[in-house]
Design a protein around this motif. Structure first.
Motif, PDB file in Angstrom:
ATOM      1  N   ALA A 277      -1.629  -8.002 -11.689  1.00  0.00           N
ATOM      2  CA  ALA A 277      -2.361  -9.106 -11.532  1.00  0.00           C
ATOM      3  C   ALA A 277      -1.944 -10.193 -10.398  1.00  0.00           C
ATOM      4  O   ALA A 277      -2.660 -11.135  -9.800  1.00  0.00           O
ATOM      5  CB  ALA A 277      -2.176 -10.172 -12.890  1.00  0.00           C
ATOM      6  N   SER A 278      -0.676 -10.194  -9.884  1.00  0.00           N
ATOM      7  CA  SER A 278      -0.427 -10.909  -8.786  1.00  0.00           C
ATOM      8  C   SER A 278      -0.061 -10.299  -7.467  1.00  0.00           C
ATOM      9  O   SER A 278       0.118 -10.860  -6.624  1.00  0.00           O
ATOM     10  CB  SER A 278       1.032 -11.653  -9.112  1.00  0.00           C
ATOM     11  N   CYS A 279      -0.320  -8.784  -7.494  1.00  0.00           N
ATOM     12  CA  CYS A 279      -0.352  -8.024  -6.233  1.00  0.00           C
ATOM     13  C   CYS A 279      -1.820  -8.211  -5.418  1.00  0.00           C
ATOM     14  O   CYS A 279      -2.538  -8.337  -5.821  1.00  0.00           O
ATOM     15  CB  CYS A 279      -0.114  -6.486  -6.602  1.00  0.00           C
ATOM     16  N   THR A 280      -1.300  -8.285  -4.179  1.00  0.00           N
ATOM     17  CA  THR A 280      -2.471  -8.188  -3.086  1.00  0.00           C
ATOM     18  C   THR A 280      -2.877  -6.765  -3.204  1.00  0.00           C
ATOM     19  O   THR A 280      -4.299  -6.432  -3.183  1.00  0.00           O
ATOM     20  CB  THR A 280      -2.215  -8.636  -1.759  1.00  0.00           C
TER      21      THR A 280
ATOM     22  N   MET B 227       0.796  -1.203   0.013  1.00  0.00           N
ATOM     23  CA  MET B 227      -0.009  -0.241   0.145  1.00  0.00           C
ATOM     24  C   MET B 227       1.048   1.024   0.141  1.00  0.00           C
ATOM     25  O   MET B 227       1.836   1.349   0.600  1.00  0.00           O
ATOM     26  CB  MET B 227      -0.854   0.046   1.293  1.00  0.00           C
ATOM     27  N   GLY B 228       0.498   2.365  -0.566  1.00  0.00           N
ATOM     28  CA  GLY B 228       0.963   3.532  -0.722  1.00  0.00           C
ATOM     29  C   GLY B 228       2.142   3.708  -1.898  1.00  0.00           C
ATOM     30  O   GLY B 228       2.159   3.017  -2.690  1.00  0.00           O
ATOM     31  N   ARG B 229       3.150   4.545  -1.642  1.00  0.00           N
ATOM     32  CA  ARG B 229       4.078   5.189  -2.732  1.00  0.00           C
ATOM     33  C   ARG B 229       5.357   4.817  -2.080  1.00  0.00           C
ATOM     34  O   ARG B 229       6.351   5.043  -2.865  1.00  0.00           O
ATOM     35  CB  ARG B 229       3.736   6.328  -3.146  1.00  0.00           C
ATOM     36  N   ASP B 230       5.807   3.924  -1.120  1.00  0.00           N
ATOM     37  CA  ASP B 230       7.187   4.004  -0.656  1.00  0.00           C
ATOM     38  C   ASP B 230       7.947   2.996  -2.027  1.00  0.00           C
ATOM     39  O   ASP B 230       7.353   2.158  -2.471  1.00  0.00           O
ATOM     40  CB  ASP B 230       7.034   3.138   0.624  1.00  0.00           C
TER      41      ASP B 230
ATOM     42  N   MET C  76       2.360   0.174  -4.242  1.00  0.00           N
ATOM     43  CA  MET C  76       3.660   0.608  -4.435  1.00  0.00           C
ATOM     44  C   MET C  76       4.057   0.271  -5.967  1.00  0.00           C
ATOM     45  O   MET C  76       5.061   1.256  -6.299  1.00  0.00           O
ATOM     46  CB  MET C  76       4.558  -0.095  -3.255  1.00  0.00           C
ATOM     47  N   PRO C  77       3.979  -0.934  -6.490  1.00  0.00           N
ATOM     48  CA  PRO C  77       4.564  -0.965  -7.701  1.00  0.00           C
ATOM     49  C   PRO C  77       3.945   0.106  -8.762  1.00  0.00           C
ATOM     50  O   PRO C  77       4.637   0.628  -9.781  1.00  0.00           O
ATOM     51  CB  PRO C  77       4.011  -2.398  -8.154  1.00  0.00           C
TER      52      PRO C  77
END
Length: 172
Positions: free
Chosen positions: A130-133, A106-109, A137-138
């Motif tokens: 597609a594979s992120c919960t 979550m977020g922009r770190d 961030m990505p």
């Protein structure tokens, strides 16, 4: 688990976890039986074939000579440890030799640090939506220009292995 035990470069990990959880997480990663992993300590040396995990509650940075420095600077993006601290300092020390990844979160770190790394010639890869919960961030790192390409989590180890092999071949 897809990284080989003989992975020839250091691995530095920032995971948004609170104090008390990172030591057991490092032990869990170490128990996978591939790249040895331990929770980082202040003044550890960045060592090929060893993964160091930032302790909960401390930012992990790299100083010249590959010395780990842990700091309790204020949280960045609401988190401590923050990947941006690591990315920015690793970029200062290693420049274009860095190969990095921004995974689900979550977020922009990691967005600012990955963009700086890219401008210095480093390769930073992202986990695809597609594979992120949580594709925070990505996505932020991609929008900031810090990501070379995105891949499903099950392919990232191979991408990192290929990128490191290319860096080592170019250094020879």
């Amino acid at each position: 688990p897809k990284l080989p035990a003989s992975f020839p470069v250091p691995i530095l990990i920032v995971q948004h976890m609170p104090v008390g959880f990172t030591d057991s997480f490092a032990k869990r990663l170490d128990g996978i039986g591939t790249v040895p992993c331990q929770e980082a300590r202040d003044r550890d040396h960045v060592t090929p074939g060893l993964a160091l995990l930032a302790p909960g509650g401390k930012h992990m940075t790299v100083r010249p000579g590959g010395i780990i420095h842990l700091t309790e600077e204020p949280p960045l993006h609401g988190v401590r440890p923050a990947a941006d601290y690591l990315f920015l300092t690793a970029g200062d020390v290693y420049g274009a030799r860095v190969v990095g990844a921004v995974l689900t979160g979550m977020g922009r770190d990691g967005a600012e640090g990955s963009a700086v790394l890219r401008r210095r010639g480093a390769n930073v890869f992202g986990e695809c939506e597609a594979s992120c919960t949580i594709y925070g961030m990505p996505k932020a790192a991609m929008q900031a220009g810090g990501i070379v390409s995105e891949h499903p989590i099950h392919e990232l180890a191979g991408v990192l292995i290929e990128a490191v092999a290319g860096r080592l071949a170019n250094a020879s």
